[in-house]
Design a protein around this motif. Structure first.
Motif, PDB file in Angstrom:
ATOM      1  N   TYR A 148      14.039  52.338  25.415  1.00 29.79           N
ATOM      2  CA  TYR A 148      14.082  53.347  26.472  1.00 29.79           C
ATOM      3  C   TYR A 148      15.222  54.343  26.237  1.00 29.79           C
ATOM      4  CZ  TYR A 148      10.922  50.376  29.172  1.00 29.79           C
ATOM      5  OH  TYR A 148       9.844  49.641  29.599  1.00 29.79           O
ATOM      6  N   ASP A 149      14.934  55.610  26.473  1.00 21.52           N
ATOM      7  CA  ASP A 149      15.973  56.629  26.448  1.00 21.52           C
ATOM      8  C   ASP A 149      16.693  56.649  27.792  1.00 21.52           C
ATOM      9  OD1 ASP A 149      15.446  57.522  23.847  1.00 21.52           O
ATOM     10  OD2 ASP A 149      13.827  58.825  24.559  1.00 21.52           O
ATOM     11  N   ILE A 150      17.954  57.056  27.773  1.00 22.19           N
ATOM     12  CA  ILE A 150      18.788  57.045  28.973  1.00 22.19           C
ATOM     13  C   ILE A 150      19.310  58.446  29.254  1.00 22.19           C
ATOM     14  CG2 ILE A 150      20.875  56.116  30.043  1.00 22.19           C
ATOM     15  CD1 ILE A 150      20.559  53.656  28.201  1.00 22.19           C
ATOM     16  N   ALA A 151      19.111  58.921  30.466  1.00 22.21           N
ATOM     17  CA  ALA A 151      19.648  60.219  30.887  1.00 22.21           C
ATOM     18  C   ALA A 151      20.990  60.016  31.578  1.00 22.21           C
ATOM     19  CB  ALA A 151      18.672  60.912  31.836  1.00 22.21           C
ATOM     20  N   GLU A 152      21.819  61.055  31.554  1.00 21.89           N
ATOM     21  CA  GLU A 152      23.105  61.021  32.241  1.00 21.89           C
ATOM     22  C   GLU A 152      23.287  62.286  33.072  1.00 21.89           C
ATOM     23  OE1 GLU A 152      26.496  58.943  29.853  1.00 21.89           O
ATOM     24  OE2 GLU A 152      25.392  60.192  28.412  1.00 21.89           O
ATOM     25  N   VAL A 153      23.892  62.137  34.233  1.00 19.70           N
ATOM     26  CA  VAL A 153      24.255  63.287  35.059  1.00 19.70           C
ATOM     27  C   VAL A 153      25.749  63.201  35.362  1.00 19.70           C
ATOM     28  CG1 VAL A 153      21.964  63.504  36.108  1.00 19.70           C
ATOM     29  CG2 VAL A 153      23.687  62.083  37.219  1.00 19.70           C
ATOM     30  N   THR A 154      26.385  64.364  35.447  1.00 16.52           N
ATOM     31  CA  THR A 154      27.820  64.392  35.730  1.00 16.52           C
ATOM     32  C   THR A 154      28.086  63.885  37.132  1.00 16.52           C
ATOM     33  OG1 THR A 154      28.065  66.309  34.290  1.00 16.52           O
ATOM     34  CG2 THR A 154      29.860  65.862  35.818  1.00 16.52           C
ATOM     35  N   CYS A 155      29.033  62.962  37.244  1.00 10.71           N
ATOM     36  CA  CYS A 155      29.309  62.328  38.536  1.00 10.71           C
ATOM     37  C   CYS A 155      30.804  62.347  38.844  1.00 10.71           C
ATOM     38  CB  CYS A 155      28.805  60.884  38.520  1.00 10.71           C
ATOM     39  SG  CYS A 155      29.198  59.954  40.010  1.00 10.71           S
ATOM     40  N   PRO A 156      31.205  62.982  39.946  1.00 12.00           N
ATOM     41  CA  PRO A 156      32.605  62.869  40.366  1.00 12.00           C
ATOM     42  C   PRO A 156      32.872  61.455  40.854  1.00 12.00           C
ATOM     43  CG  PRO A 156      31.325  63.948  42.065  1.00 12.00           C
ATOM     44  CD  PRO A 156      30.404  63.765  40.892  1.00 12.00           C
ATOM     45  N   LEU A 181      33.025  54.763  22.158  1.00 16.77           N
ATOM     46  CA  LEU A 181      32.853  55.163  20.758  1.00 16.77           C
ATOM     47  C   LEU A 181      32.338  53.997  19.920  1.00 16.77           C
ATOM     48  CD1 LEU A 181      33.235  57.110  18.378  1.00 16.77           C
ATOM     49  CD2 LEU A 181      35.625  56.345  18.247  1.00 16.77           C
ATOM     50  N   VAL A 182      32.968  52.840  20.072  1.00 20.35           N
ATOM     51  CA  VAL A 182      32.545  51.664  19.310  1.00 20.35           C
ATOM     52  C   VAL A 182      31.118  51.273  19.675  1.00 20.35           C
ATOM     53  CG1 VAL A 182      32.982  49.213  18.904  1.00 20.35           C
ATOM     54  CG2 VAL A 182      34.910  50.812  19.057  1.00 20.35           C
ATOM     55  N   GLN A 183      30.821  51.307  20.972  1.00 21.17           N
ATOM     56  CA  GLN A 183      29.473  50.943  21.415  1.00 21.17           C
ATOM     57  C   GLN A 183      28.418  51.884  20.856  1.00 21.17           C
ATOM     58  OE1 GLN A 183      31.037  50.535  25.664  1.00 21.17           O
ATOM     59  NE2 GLN A 183      29.261  49.189  25.729  1.00 21.17           N
ATOM     60  N   ASN A 184      28.683  53.180  20.880  1.00 21.55           N
ATOM     61  CA  ASN A 184      27.713  54.143  20.356  1.00 21.55           C
ATOM     62  C   ASN A 184      27.433  53.903  18.879  1.00 21.55           C
ATOM     63  OD1 ASN A 184      26.939  55.699  22.592  1.00 21.55           O
ATOM     64  ND2 ASN A 184      28.749  56.996  22.450  1.00 21.55           N
ATOM     65  N   ILE A 185      28.465  53.530  18.125  1.00 23.93           N
ATOM     66  CA  ILE A 185      28.286  53.265  16.695  1.00 23.93           C
ATOM     67  C   ILE A 185      27.452  52.005  16.484  1.00 23.93           C
ATOM     68  CG2 ILE A 185      29.472  52.617  14.573  1.00 23.93           C
ATOM     69  CD1 ILE A 185      31.823  54.399  15.536  1.00 23.93           C
ATOM     70  N   LEU A 186      27.807  50.936  17.194  1.00 26.55           N
ATOM     71  CA  LEU A 186      27.131  49.650  16.983  1.00 26.55           C
ATOM     72  C   LEU A 186      25.726  49.616  17.587  1.00 26.55           C
ATOM     73  CD1 LEU A 186      30.119  47.203  17.621  1.00 26.55           C
ATOM     74  CD2 LEU A 186      29.080  47.793  15.419  1.00 26.55           C
ATOM     75  N   ILE A 187      25.562  50.272  18.721  1.00 25.74           N
ATOM     76  CA  ILE A 187      24.269  50.239  19.413  1.00 25.74           C
ATOM     77  C   ILE A 187      23.367  51.378  18.948  1.00 25.74           C
ATOM     78  CG2 ILE A 187      23.200  50.421  21.721  1.00 25.74           C
ATOM     79  CD1 ILE A 187      25.562  48.935  22.849  1.00 25.74           C
ATOM     80  N   ASN A 188      23.954  52.350  18.247  1.00 25.48           N
ATOM     81  CA  ASN A 188      23.208  53.505  17.749  1.00 25.48           C
ATOM     82  C   ASN A 188      22.692  54.367  18.889  1.00 25.48           C
ATOM     83  OD1 ASN A 188      22.178  55.159  15.702  1.00 25.48           O
ATOM     84  ND2 ASN A 188      20.185  54.133  15.724  1.00 25.48           N
ATOM     85  N   GLU A 189      23.604  54.700  19.802  1.00 29.54           N
ATOM     86  CA  GLU A 189      23.289  55.561  20.934  1.00 29.54           C
ATOM     87  C   GLU A 189      24.285  56.713  20.997  1.00 29.54           C
ATOM     88  OE1 GLU A 189      21.669  56.637  23.473  1.00 29.54           O
ATOM     89  OE2 GLU A 189      19.878  55.416  23.236  1.00 29.54           O
ATOM     90  N   LYS A 190      24.108  57.594  21.988  1.00 30.80           N
ATOM     91  CA  LYS A 190      25.012  58.730  22.167  1.00 30.80           C
ATOM     92  C   LYS A 190      25.319  58.940  23.653  1.00 30.80           C
ATOM     93  CE  LYS A 190      23.702  61.309  18.015  1.00 30.80           C
ATOM     94  NZ  LYS A 190      23.190  62.598  17.466  1.00 30.80           N
TER      95      LYS A 190
END
Length: 249
Positions: A195-203, A143-152
């Motif tokens: 660069y944009d970053i993609a995410e995939v669900t990972c067990p 949460l803190v990183q997303n706020i400071l880095i401006n990412e999601k």
């Protein structure tokens, strides 16, 4: 290859003799061209096991260089092998190699330059046995990183990552720490570079043989993450000039 792009898997290893065979056996060699294992001065038989199961690219550090230092060697070697796509997979079997297809095709089809295997999307983390304190710390730090880095992003702390060669050639990962905070510095560099970053669900799986850092190291790591995030914020608004955001020489 995928779309005529060479795929190299890098394995940053430390005392992985017990889990390496299972990890390696699930790598999809229908698309993977090379596997590189970098052993960070293990005290077990990781190197011997790696050669026994058929890994040809085995690099051994005479002295332990740390998790970040290991990755630097991994990426240098992958670029030396002319990789177009590089996926870092931990040989401790916490992350399933069966996601390599999904992660690689996202980059091969020019959708994203970076893909993360997220333990937080879905219920993979707690279901896989992530300790509650680590899960809570992950959520707070993210949460803190997303706020400071401006990412999601859903998390910044996964060790399952895929990169295009363009990203690895552009960001100055050698300016980063040799310790665990390397991962966060690298993502900060990638975001700062646009660069944009993609995410995939990972067990994921937590068990005795899987590598993990203790509580004290976790606290040190968390403080390092906060420092990286605040540095990124100051860099973004023009109040800092950190060397990690400068282009490679």
């Amino acid at each position: 290859m995928i779309n005529n792009k060479k795929l190299v898997i890098v394995l940053p290893a430390y005392n992985a003799e017990l889990t390496l065979p299972q990890t390696y056996s699930e790598i999809p060699f229908d698309i993977v061209d090379e596997v590189v294992l970098v052993d960070d001065a293990s005290t077990d038989k990781t190197i011997e096991v790696a050669r026994q199961i058929g890994i040809k690219q085995v690099i051994s550090h005479e002295q332990n260089k740390g998790y970040g230092g290991n990755q630097k060697t991994c990426y240098d070697k992958a670029l030396e092998l002319n990789a177009d796509i590089v996926i870092m997979l931990h040989p401790d079997y916490q992350y399933t190699p069966r996601l390599i297809h999904s992660m690689a095709y996202i980059i091969a089809n020019d959708l994203y330059h970076v893909v993360l295997g997220s333990r937080i999307l879905g219920r993979g983390a707690l279901k896989g046995g992530m300790p509650a304190y680590k899960y809570l710390a992950n959520r707070i730090l993210t949460l803190v990183q997303n706020i400071l880095i401006n990412e999601k992003l859903s998390e910044y702390h996964t060790g399952y990552r895929a990169f295009s060669k363009e990203v690895l050639r552009k960001i100055n990962y050698h300016a980063n720490s040799d310790d665990f905070v390397f991962d966060n510095q690298m993502l900060s560099q990638i975001v700062y570079a646009g660069y944009d970053i993609a995410e995939v669900t990972c067990p994921t799986k937590y068990f005795e043989e899987a590598s993990s850092i203790n509580f004290r190291r976790s606290v040190i790591y968390g403080l390092g993450v906060l420092k990286v995030s605040f540095t990124h914020f100051l860099q973004r608004i023009g109040l800092a000039d950190s060397k990690i955001y400068r282009p490679k020489n």
